[in-house]
Scaffold this motif. Structure first.
Motif, short mmCIF file in Angstrom:
data_model
loop_
_atom_site.label_atom_id
_atom_site.label_comp_id
_atom_site.label_asym_id
_atom_site.label_seq_id
_atom_site.Cartn_x
_atom_site.Cartn_y
_atom_site.Cartn_z
N GLU A 65 0.83 -1.20 0.00
CA GLU A 65 0.00 0.00 0.00
C GLU A 65 0.87 1.25 0.00
O GLU A 65 0.58 2.23 -0.71
N LEU A 66 1.94 1.23 0.79
CA LEU A 66 2.82 2.38 0.85
C LEU A 66 3.51 2.62 -0.50
O LEU A 66 3.62 3.75 -0.97
N ALA A 67 3.95 1.54 -1.14
CA ALA A 67 4.64 1.67 -2.43
C ALA A 67 3.75 2.34 -3.47
O ALA A 67 4.21 3.17 -4.26
N ALA A 68 2.47 1.99 -3.46
CA ALA A 68 1.55 2.56 -4.44
C ALA A 68 1.31 4.04 -4.23
O ALA A 68 0.86 4.74 -5.15
N ALA A 69 1.64 4.54 -3.03
CA ALA A 69 1.35 5.94 -2.70
C ALA A 69 2.60 6.81 -2.64
O ALA A 69 2.51 7.97 -2.23
N CYS A 70 3.76 6.27 -3.05
CA CYS A 70 5.02 7.00 -2.83
C CYS A 70 5.90 7.05 -4.08
O CYS A 70 5.90 6.13 -4.90
N ASP A 71 6.67 8.13 -4.15
CA ASP A 71 7.73 8.26 -5.15
C ASP A 71 9.09 7.89 -4.56
O ASP A 71 9.99 7.45 -5.27
#
Length: 305
Positions: A65-71
């Motif tokens: 989930e974090l990966a999908a929301a971060c650059d």
């Protein structure tokens, strides 16, 4: 080694995530949140997560989930096996970060692990920077760490705006893994002093000499060191083993340092003797205590619980 000021400009448009909110990661994440104004966080410790969420961070349920929301994602984790699982596992960062994203490894994971991370991310078009840190939790909280950045130098430079939120000094150490070499050399020395300090204390005690003079005089001689004053005299010899740097982490780092020396073909005879102390202290159940608990191997009476 080349120490320099990087000139990466502030990037307020970048979505940043932080995984690992322990003694070090919690302070680093707090500084990013305060200075960047946005942060996605993930950690199994709900108390640590709640502390940051209360100040405006966004809770993420998983690395996916974090990966999908971060650059950009920063990792501060206690063991290389955990770093590899979170980064490269079936629901890990590598599978879910977009190409051109960046991962910054702040953990002390050893050269082999960070090179494995670098290769896996690079194959997916994701940049990886190896950036372990010097100093401890108070410096992490104050944003005063020393950062040992390694990897592609242009990428390191472009991340100065973010790295400088956590540290006052950024060293560019060379290719990926160079930061690990500097950090492990630091811990080989700073944690290694403890074995000799423990033996010296036991010797003076057994001789019936005044331990107060031992504690007062040695910091004023060539025997002085930061661990002697701040870990052993100020804490361990007073029966205080509140963790500043956990013995389990020192034990892990010692094993990583010896593995690196063996792989490089450099001597590690003294380090292997010190490792025996860390193994004994860990087997005695002191892993969650400060690494000053190494003194308990020769001086068990210091434990006053």
């Amino acid at each position: 080694m080349n120490s320099e000021k990087f000139d990466g400009a502030m990037r307020t448009d970048k979505r940043v995530g932080f995984i690992g909110l322990g003694l070090m990661g919690g302070g680093m994440a707090m500084n990013i949140l305060k200075k960047h104004g946005q942060l996605n966080v993930c950690d199994p410790d709900e108390v640590a997560v709640a502390r940051l969420v209360a100040l405006g961070a966004t809770r993420m349920a998983s690395a996916r989930e974090l990966a999908a929301a971060c650059d950009i994602v920063l990792l501060s984790l206690p063991d290389p096996s955990i770093s590899l699982a979170i980064a490269l596992g079936p629901d890990g960062l590598a599978e879910h970060l977009a190409p051109k994203s960046v991962v910054i490894g702040m953990s002390t994971d050893g050269i082999d692990a960070v090179r494995q991370l670098h290769a896996a991310f690079q194959a997916r078009g994701i940049s990886f920077i190896d950036c372990p840190v010097g100093k401890g939790p108070p410096a992490a909280a104050a944003g005063d760490l020393r950062l040992f950045a390694s990897g592609d130098q242009a990428t390191c430079t472009s991340l100065n705006w973010l790295l400088s939120m956590m540290g006052s000094t950024i060293d560019y150490c060379g290719p990926v893994g160079s930061g690990q070499a500097i950090k492990l050399a630091n811990n080989l020395l700073s944690c290694g002093y403890g074995a000799l300090i423990s033996e010296a204390y036991a010797m003076v005690k057994q001789a019936g000499a005044d331990l107060n003079i031992f504690c007062d005089a040695l910091p004023q001689t060539a025997a002085n060191s930061w661990p002697l004053q701040n870990v052993f005299i100020a804490k361990a010899f007073q029966g205080d083993f509140t963790p500043y740097f956990r013995l389990s982490a020192a034990h892990k780092d010692y094993k990583l340092a010896i593995a690196m020396a063996d792989a490089l073909g450099t001597p590690s005879r003294t380090a292997k003797t010190v490792l025996e102390y860390y193994t004994l202290a860990t087997q005695a159940g002191h892993g969650a205590r400060d690494f000053g608990a190494l003194a308990l191997v020769n001086n068990p009476e210091l434990l006053r619980e």
